[in-house]
Design a protein around this motif. Sequence first.
Motif, short mmCIF file in Angstrom:
data_model
loop_
_atom_site.label_atom_id
_atom_site.label_comp_id
_atom_site.label_asym_id
_atom_site.label_seq_id
_atom_site.Cartn_x
_atom_site.Cartn_y
_atom_site.Cartn_z
N HIS A 195 105.59 -71.89 93.79
CA HIS A 195 106.64 -72.62 93.06
C HIS A 195 106.39 -74.13 93.25
CE1 HIS A 195 109.43 -72.11 96.88
NE2 HIS A 195 108.20 -72.39 97.20
N SER A 239 108.63 -76.13 94.44
CA SER A 239 109.53 -76.64 95.49
C SER A 239 108.81 -77.38 96.63
CB SER A 239 110.38 -75.50 96.04
OG SER A 239 111.12 -74.91 94.99
N GLN A 287 109.14 -81.08 96.74
CA GLN A 287 110.37 -81.65 97.33
C GLN A 287 110.08 -82.16 98.74
OE1 GLN A 287 113.93 -79.30 97.66
NE2 GLN A 287 113.51 -78.18 95.76
N ARG A 316 101.26 -66.67 90.91
CA ARG A 316 101.80 -65.48 91.58
C ARG A 316 100.77 -64.35 91.48
NH1 ARG A 316 107.84 -66.10 91.20
NH2 ARG A 316 107.99 -68.32 91.72
N GLN A 345 106.35 -74.77 86.17
CA GLN A 345 107.73 -75.02 86.56
C GLN A 345 108.00 -76.53 86.55
OE1 GLN A 345 108.39 -73.34 90.51
NE2 GLN A 345 109.00 -71.37 89.62
N GLU A 393 110.43 -78.94 88.91
CA GLU A 393 111.31 -79.01 90.06
C GLU A 393 112.10 -80.32 89.98
OE1 GLU A 393 110.96 -76.52 92.15
OE2 GLU A 393 112.32 -77.14 93.74
N PHE A 426 118.96 -68.95 97.43
CA PHE A 426 117.61 -69.45 97.67
C PHE A 426 117.62 -70.02 99.08
CE2 PHE A 426 118.55 -70.02 93.15
CZ PHE A 426 117.51 -69.32 92.55
N PHE A 475 116.30 -72.40 100.55
CA PHE A 475 116.21 -73.84 100.77
C PHE A 475 117.43 -74.60 100.26
CE2 PHE A 475 114.46 -73.37 96.52
CZ PHE A 475 113.66 -72.23 96.64
N VAL A 476 118.44 -73.89 99.77
CA VAL A 476 119.68 -74.57 99.34
C VAL A 476 120.89 -73.85 99.92
CG1 VAL A 476 118.87 -75.68 97.21
CG2 VAL A 476 119.52 -73.26 97.17
N GLY A 493 117.41 -72.20 88.58
CA GLY A 493 118.03 -72.02 89.88
C GLY A 493 118.25 -73.39 90.48
N ALA A 494 119.30 -73.52 91.28
CA ALA A 494 119.61 -74.84 91.84
C ALA A 494 120.45 -74.68 93.11
CB ALA A 494 120.36 -75.68 90.81
N GLY A 495 120.83 -75.79 93.70
CA GLY A 495 121.70 -75.74 94.87
C GLY A 495 121.72 -77.06 95.60
N ALA A 504 118.98 -79.80 94.39
CA ALA A 504 117.64 -79.49 93.90
C ALA A 504 117.75 -78.41 92.84
CB ALA A 504 116.76 -79.01 95.06
N PHE A 505 116.73 -78.34 92.02
CA PHE A 505 116.71 -77.29 91.00
C PHE A 505 115.27 -76.99 90.62
CE2 PHE A 505 115.72 -80.26 87.60
CZ PHE A 505 116.31 -81.44 88.03
N GLY A 506 115.08 -75.81 90.05
CA GLY A 506 113.74 -75.43 89.62
C GLY A 506 113.85 -74.54 88.40
#
Length: 345
Positions: A176, A178, A181, A202, A216, A218, A256, A258-259, A290-292, A313-315
């Motif tokens: 990903h 991320s 970040q 993947r 992606q 981020e 997730f 990380f959030v 996805g975010a958080g 953050a978001f991705g």
Amino acid sequence: MLDQVEEVASQANAELQKIASLDELEGWRVRYLGRKSKLINILRSLGDVPIEERRTLGARANQVKVGLESRFTQKKEQIELLKNQSLELEKIDVTLPGQPYQVGRLHLTTRTIKEICDIFISLGFQIVEGPEVEWEHYNFEALNMPAEHPARDGFATLWADYKTETGARPMLMRTHTSPVQIRTMEKAKPPIRVIAPGRVYRYEATDATHEWMFSQVEGLAVDKNITMADLKGTLFEFARRLFGQDRKCRFRVDYFPFVEPGCEIAIDCFVCGGKGCRLCGSSGWIEILGAGMVHPEVLRGCGIDPEEYSGFAFGMGVERIPILRYGIDDIRLFYNNDLRFLKQF
Ligand code: DAH
């Protein structure tokens, strides 16, 4: 004199054969049939020739003259014909349609990334990039996913064939965006507002909905007093700019590592307007990212004090956007290099 006439005839004929242009031919005519030519002079002075010789000489000289004249006309026509033929061959029909010119274009993925980036740039974000071959540390550990963390199972990982002295294999194809970040927070001090577009990998069998490589984008914002309201406001604005001003957004809790808290953001279906259709799987909603709020452990790990700073953050998957927009039914079409597909966008 008769000898001279014969000599002129054979010389003139021999020369004529080598002639290829109208200019040369004109020179030839002047030389052999012109007013000052030998043949014409002989004909002109026939009166001075004794009568017994005059008849044969006159007849022969005239015959030669007529012969040369007709050969001259023949040759002239021949040269002109050749000239016309080559003109015909060289002729350009300016009314013919031109050769089609292949105009290149940006790949659909690149265009979508640009579109996403443009929106975030206008919201004050900066573009950053990170490596596609990444350390396990950045891809997992620093994002709150230590070695045995179950969330790692969700990221079928392609490991690089690189071993340390202890036999560990700490390098992988990033699963990903991320990790960018972490790289950003390690280097920059808040306030931070960045987006990181790029390819991710993947270890997966491909089918209509799975590719082993995709893209992606981020996003990360870290500052004093960043709250969930900032996350919602920013991503809601993004969704409306990308999918239309009257889009609605749904924020739901998601997990997730990380959030904390984490959420998933969906828009109301732009085909059915939320009533439910094939595109949204009759739910009326389409998940887009996805975010958080950045996990305090993640901030701390990068040397940012979570008591002082917070962030969101978001991705998001890039290909998913044109897939939804254009109803593309097979993700493999993106990287098959089939121009019939790519040229449509
Ligand atoms: N990295 C996640 C994935 O690939 C997406 C994601 C979710 C990124 C939440 C984030 C986030 O930054 O806050 O599935």
